[in-house]
Design an enzyme around this catalytic site. Sequence first.
Site, PDB file in Angstrom:
ATOM      1  CE  LYS A 112      -1.856   1.555   4.107  1.00  0.00           C
ATOM      2  NZ  LYS A 112      -1.187   2.911   4.223  1.00  0.00           N
TER       3      LYS A 112
ATOM      4  CG  ASP B 112       3.344   1.633   9.458  1.00  0.00           C
ATOM      5  OD1 ASP B 112       2.725   2.353  10.194  1.00  0.00           O
ATOM      6  OD2 ASP B 112       3.430   1.683   8.308  1.00  0.00           O
TER       7      ASP B 112
HETATM    8  N1  EPU Z   1       6.482  14.903  10.719  1.00  0.00           N
HETATM    9  C1  EPU Z   1       6.564  16.218  11.059  1.00  0.00           C
HETATM   10  N2  EPU Z   1       6.681  16.965  10.034  1.00  0.00           N
HETATM   11  C2  EPU Z   1       6.275  16.574   8.699  1.00  0.00           C
HETATM   12  C3  EPU Z   1       6.196  15.432   8.226  1.00  0.00           C
HETATM   13  C4  EPU Z   1       6.356  14.349   9.549  1.00  0.00           C
HETATM   14  O1  EPU Z   1       6.664  16.603  12.147  1.00  0.00           O
HETATM   15  O2  EPU Z   1       6.281  17.467   7.659  1.00  0.00           O
HETATM   16  C5  EPU Z   1       6.348  13.960  11.685  1.00  0.00           C
HETATM   17  C6  EPU Z   1       5.191  13.096  11.998  1.00  0.00           C
HETATM   18  O3  EPU Z   1       4.065  13.718  12.740  1.00  0.00           O
HETATM   19  C7  EPU Z   1       5.876  11.661  12.645  1.00  0.00           C
HETATM   20  C8  EPU Z   1       7.099  11.430  12.072  1.00  0.00           C
HETATM   21  O4  EPU Z   1       7.400  12.739  11.477  1.00  0.00           O
HETATM   22  O5  EPU Z   1       6.090  12.042  14.046  1.00  0.00           O
HETATM   23  C9  EPU Z   1       7.167  10.707  10.836  1.00  0.00           C
HETATM   24  O6  EPU Z   1       5.973  10.796   9.968  1.00  0.00           O
HETATM   25  P1  EPU Z   1       6.215  10.311   8.197  1.00  0.00           P
HETATM   26  O7  EPU Z   1       6.025  11.603   7.679  1.00  0.00           O
HETATM   27  O8  EPU Z   1       7.232   9.569   8.187  1.00  0.00           O
HETATM   28  O9  EPU Z   1       4.904   9.612   8.331  1.00  0.00           O
HETATM   29  P2  EPU Z   1       4.034   9.604   6.834  1.00  0.00           P
HETATM   30  O10 EPU Z   1       4.848   9.868   5.894  1.00  0.00           O
HETATM   31  O11 EPU Z   1       3.008  10.432   7.112  1.00  0.00           O
HETATM   32  C10 EPU Z   1       4.201   6.918   6.218  1.00  0.00           C
HETATM   33  C11 EPU Z   1       3.149   5.901   6.269  1.00  0.00           C
HETATM   34  C12 EPU Z   1       2.889   5.476   7.479  1.00  0.00           C
HETATM   35  C13 EPU Z   1       3.686   5.116   8.567  1.00  0.00           C
HETATM   36  C14 EPU Z   1       4.986   6.155   8.604  1.00  0.00           C
HETATM   37  C15 EPU Z   1       6.307   6.113   9.336  1.00  0.00           C
HETATM   38  C16 EPU Z   1       2.627   6.045   4.100  1.00  0.00           C
HETATM   39  C17 EPU Z   1       1.416   6.287   3.058  1.00  0.00           C
HETATM   40  N3  EPU Z   1       2.264   6.242   5.296  1.00  0.00           N
HETATM   41  O12 EPU Z   1       3.508   8.026   6.928  1.00  0.00           O
HETATM   42  O13 EPU Z   1       2.027   4.360   7.486  1.00  0.00           O
HETATM   43  O14 EPU Z   1       3.251   4.951   9.968  1.00  0.00           O
HETATM   44  O15 EPU Z   1       5.295   6.487   7.272  1.00  0.00           O
HETATM   45  O16 EPU Z   1       6.814   4.893   8.797  1.00  0.00           O
HETATM   46  O17 EPU Z   1       3.574   5.749   3.342  1.00  0.00           O
HETATM   47  C18 EPU Z   1       0.000   2.783   7.818  1.00  0.00           C
HETATM   48  O18 EPU Z   1       0.467   2.377   6.695  1.00  0.00           O
HETATM   49  O19 EPU Z   1      -0.771   2.487   8.646  1.00  0.00           O
HETATM   50  C19 EPU Z   1       0.819   4.159   8.178  1.00  0.00           C
HETATM   51  C20 EPU Z   1       0.289   4.817   8.988  1.00  0.00           C
END
Ligand code: EPU
Length: 417
Positions: free
Chosen positions: A22, A305
Amino acid sequence: MDKLRLTGGRRLEGEVAVSGAKNAALPIMCAALLTEAPLSLANIPRLMDIATMAKLLGQMGVRIERTADGKMSLHAERITEPTAAYDLVKTMRASVLVLGPLLARCGRAKVSLPGGCAIGLRPVDQHVKGLQAMGAAISIDHGYMHAEAKRLRGTRIVMDLVTVTGTENLMMAAALAEGTTLLENAAREPEVVDLANCLAAMGARIEGAGTDVIRIEGVASLAGASHRVMPDRIETGTYLAAAAAAGGRVRLSGAAPETLDATLEKLREAGATIRKGRDTVEIEMAARPTAVSVRTAPYPAFATDMQAQFMALATVATGTALITETIFENRFMHALELQRLGADISIQGNTAVVKGVERLQGATVMATDLRASAGLVIAGLVAEGQTVIERIYHLDRGYEALETKLRALGAKVERVR
Ligand code: EPU
């Protein structure tokens, strides 16, 4: 609303095929926005989040065709409306992945701010900061990000923290920028590498994906391509954790074992025997699991995850496990639900102290987010009697054919409509 009814206590035996990832498919679908030519994808899982992304891209004028066997073609010949509206963005945060590609291709984008979500605050400041460094003017107005840039310029971007979709958004934007972009402190997740591979097939010049410095030399345009999405490492890990908790012998086919090191190491520590093939992983678990502590961190460390699934495993292990969550501040919602099944868990800050009990008892519980739900499914598989999981639309967002796959392993599970 659908519910899932599980009758626990059976060992799991058999083989299941892993679906496409996904979290690789979602950004790769957005990469279609970067070219006028069609992008042909294979191994796209049938999931709610994929349907949501297709709908979002469709609203921008992308023509999308799905065939039964996991193939999808996306054709963004003309982007009619570079906008992602709140209605869809609020249901799926990954919608923010359209921001970079839209801006790079159209010179403007209007994307709703995602707002809060069940697992934490999850801001998008790093996405915005990176695009601003590349020359975009971004303002926030009435809940929307309005971004504009004639042509993005390559630059050096040092991210304050490791963000998966942030890295992906900037990598896609940089692919069409003028000059070279260096993304430092980049996410090293295999899904980032899969996206980079797809972009490279489209003609992008990217080096270093999979390390924390990614170098992107912008090109004037990208072409169409064919790409097969990588196997879902979290789905794989979830079935492995289920087998470790319930006992038995399970083989996952169509998997990517090389992306699972941290999870496999922890399963071995719990007492499982693991055998890896080129694209298979087999687990054998004969005894009650031993408690294993985990601490979530960006890849290649233990994935957030997989945290809920390992908490579920710890509830029935011998000994005490410390489960520490360092990525999301509110990702312990499943702990309270697991307690309803008789688990002994106390939360101390960002650590859950889980004392293993001999048996859980079936009860009605509520799913709160995707991975929390997966943890509850594992608990339901080992609990005595019936467990009913409510709000399983969360599971439908991220686990393809969950009941069918679990039944193939001998689990007693049914969907109640
Ligand atoms: N964060 C910030 N600022 C930003 C971006 C992120 O503070 O601009 C923080 C977030 O709040 C969090 C941390 O950085 O505390 C990491 O977040 P990240 O941006 O890596 O998460 P994401 O990209 O939104 C993806 C996955 C998630 C997974 C996380 C961490 C996708 C579509 N989603 O989310 O997947 O948990 O990386 O590995 O790739 C899931 O599949 O259930 C899911 C939530």
